[in-house]
Write an enzyme that holds these catalytic residues in place. Structure first.
Site, PDB file in Angstrom:
ATOM      1  N   ASP A 130       0.825  -1.207   0.000  1.00 29.32           N
ATOM      2  CA  ASP A 130       0.000   0.000   0.000  1.00 29.32           C
ATOM      3  C   ASP A 130       0.859   1.258   0.000  1.00 29.32           C
ATOM      4  O   ASP A 130       0.540   2.245  -0.667  1.00 29.32           O
ATOM      5  CB  ASP A 130      -0.910  -0.013   1.231  1.00 29.32           C
ATOM      6  CG  ASP A 130      -2.094   0.934   1.098  1.00 29.32           C
ATOM      7  OD1 ASP A 130      -1.960   1.948   0.401  1.00 29.32           O
ATOM      8  OD2 ASP A 130      -3.144   0.661   1.699  1.00 29.32           O
ATOM      9  N   HIS A 160      -7.916  -1.674   8.491  1.00 27.86           N
ATOM     10  CA  HIS A 160      -6.975  -1.045   7.561  1.00 27.86           C
ATOM     11  C   HIS A 160      -7.365   0.434   7.523  1.00 27.86           C
ATOM     12  O   HIS A 160      -8.273   0.833   6.787  1.00 27.86           O
ATOM     13  CB  HIS A 160      -7.100  -1.700   6.180  1.00 27.86           C
ATOM     14  CG  HIS A 160      -6.138  -1.170   5.170  1.00 27.86           C
ATOM     15  ND1 HIS A 160      -4.948  -1.791   4.874  1.00 27.86           N
ATOM     16  CD2 HIS A 160      -6.196  -0.078   4.369  1.00 27.86           C
ATOM     17  CE1 HIS A 160      -4.308  -1.119   3.928  1.00 27.86           C
ATOM     18  NE2 HIS A 160      -5.057  -0.058   3.615  1.00 27.86           N
ATOM     19  N   CYS A 202      -4.991   4.936  -1.858  1.00 25.77           N
ATOM     20  CA  CYS A 202      -5.605   4.213  -2.967  1.00 25.77           C
ATOM     21  C   CYS A 202      -5.554   5.066  -4.232  1.00 25.77           C
ATOM     22  O   CYS A 202      -6.066   6.195  -4.237  1.00 25.77           O
ATOM     23  CB  CYS A 202      -7.054   3.864  -2.638  1.00 25.77           C
ATOM     24  SG  CYS A 202      -7.952   3.071  -3.997  1.00 25.77           S
ATOM     25  N   ASN A 262      -1.698   5.516   5.100  1.00 28.17           N
ATOM     26  CA  ASN A 262      -2.185   4.703   6.209  1.00 28.17           C
ATOM     27  C   ASN A 262      -1.700   5.288   7.527  1.00 28.17           C
ATOM     28  O   ASN A 262      -0.793   6.124   7.571  1.00 28.17           O
ATOM     29  CB  ASN A 262      -1.624   3.283   6.097  1.00 28.17           C
ATOM     30  CG  ASN A 262      -2.077   2.585   4.837  1.00 28.17           C
ATOM     31  OD1 ASN A 262      -3.027   1.809   4.839  1.00 28.17           O
ATOM     32  ND2 ASN A 262      -1.380   2.835   3.742  1.00 28.17           N
TER      33      ASN A 262
END
Length: 316
Positions: free
Chosen positions: A20, A211, A244, A253
């Site tokens: 990610d 998440h 994203c 994150n």
């Protein structure tokens, strides 16, 4: 004094920076640097790493070296590696590379699913079954996920009924481990607590993980709400990298060093050496040229004390 008996003694952290975190970086990160950083996470005591995604190289060029990355870290036998797979082809590549755990990709809304997977939720669900069948045949573990579970950037709040329906589909495939992603960072502690409470009531045999993206600064608060619902598995990304590519205004994150520091301060053990984790985060920042909003990279841990002032302070 308030009682904090609801706090668990331990929590599990999945480091997702190699997937990610790196997927949002436009400038190519050399394969050897990715491997070096993965090893630095392992050296810090991280036992669970989402190592890459087997997405089509044209979709996310940064992860086009997935096979080589996985191949070069196989000697880290005490680390559990997981890879995100968007389709059957990706699952085949992951399994052939030596991955022993797959994470499925599924959105909560059609709008995000069409943007992220070029398919409606129903179409994307149907494409998951062949992946699960292949994994079962190859004795590879599978976990599910729900992106934009706590709010979609295109459709807003997601009805609980839709989330429960997705969980029902996962159960029908034999999957009872599901990651819930606040992809756009629109969740708040009350919403997290409420949704998880309903999910745990309807699916008490499921294992849920979080998440959390820190788009609006609520990721840590949301993690506490999840802890209140007895959720103890969290994804995080070193230096706070991530986001994203298919969600507008996506941000990173929750930083691994931030959540580990907070948990340790509250007496929740993770098995991770915070000082070495912070060194790894510094190395991530040096490698990519920036961080994603890590507080510890700016201020350091609480244990970093400053020298006492000397002499008398003159007033006026």
């Amino acid at each position: 004094m308030p009682s904090y008996d609801w706090l668990p003694k331990e929590a599990t952290i999945w480091e997702v920076c190699p997937r990610d975190g790196f997927q949002m970086e436009e400038e190519w990160i050399p394969t050897e640097d990715k491997i070096r950083l993965i090893r630095s996470f392992a050296d810090a005591g991280v036992k669970h790493i989402e190592v890459t995604s087997f997405v089509h190289p044209k979709a996310i060029p940064q992860l086009s070296d997935a096979e080589e990355v996985v191949k070069q870290v196989q000697d880290l036998s005490d680390v559990s590696f997981r890879a995100l797979v968007p389709n059957l082809k990706g699952a085949e590549r992951a399994i052939n590379s030596g991955i022993k755990k797959l994470k499925l990709m599924l959105s909560a809304t059609d709008s995000h699913s069409l943007s992220n997977a070029n398919a409606t939720v129903e179409e994307a669900q149907a494409a998951l079954l062949p992946i699960v069948e292949l994994a079962n045949k190859k004795n590879v573990a599978v976990s599910g996920s729900i992106s934009v579970a706590f709010g979609c950037p295109f459709e807003g709040k997601v009805p609980l009924e839709r989330l429960l329906a997705i969980l029902s589909y996962y159960r029908a495939m034999g999957i009872k481990e599901v990651s819930l992603a606040d992809t756009s960072g629109t969740g708040d502690p009350n919403l997290i607590y409420e949704v998880l409470g309903n999910m745990r009531k309807e699916y008490p045999d499921f294992t849920f993980s979080m998440h959390l993206h820190n788009t609006r600064g609520l990721a840590l608060a949301n993690s506490l709400a999840a802890l209140q619902q007895r959720v103890t598995i969290f994804d995080s990304s070193s230096a706070g990298l991530g986001g994203c590519p298919y969600a507008p205004n996506a941000a990173g994150n929750i930083a691994s060093e931030d959540i580990v520091h907070a948990f340790h301060e509250m007496g929740i053990q993770t098995g991770i050496d915070l000082d070495r984790l912070l060194e790894a985060a510094e190395e991530v920042k040096r490698t990519v040229g920036h961080d994603g909003g890590s507080f510890l990279l700016k201020a350091g841990p609480n244990s970093n004390l400053h020298g006492k002032p000397s002499g008398q302070v003159k007033l006026g």
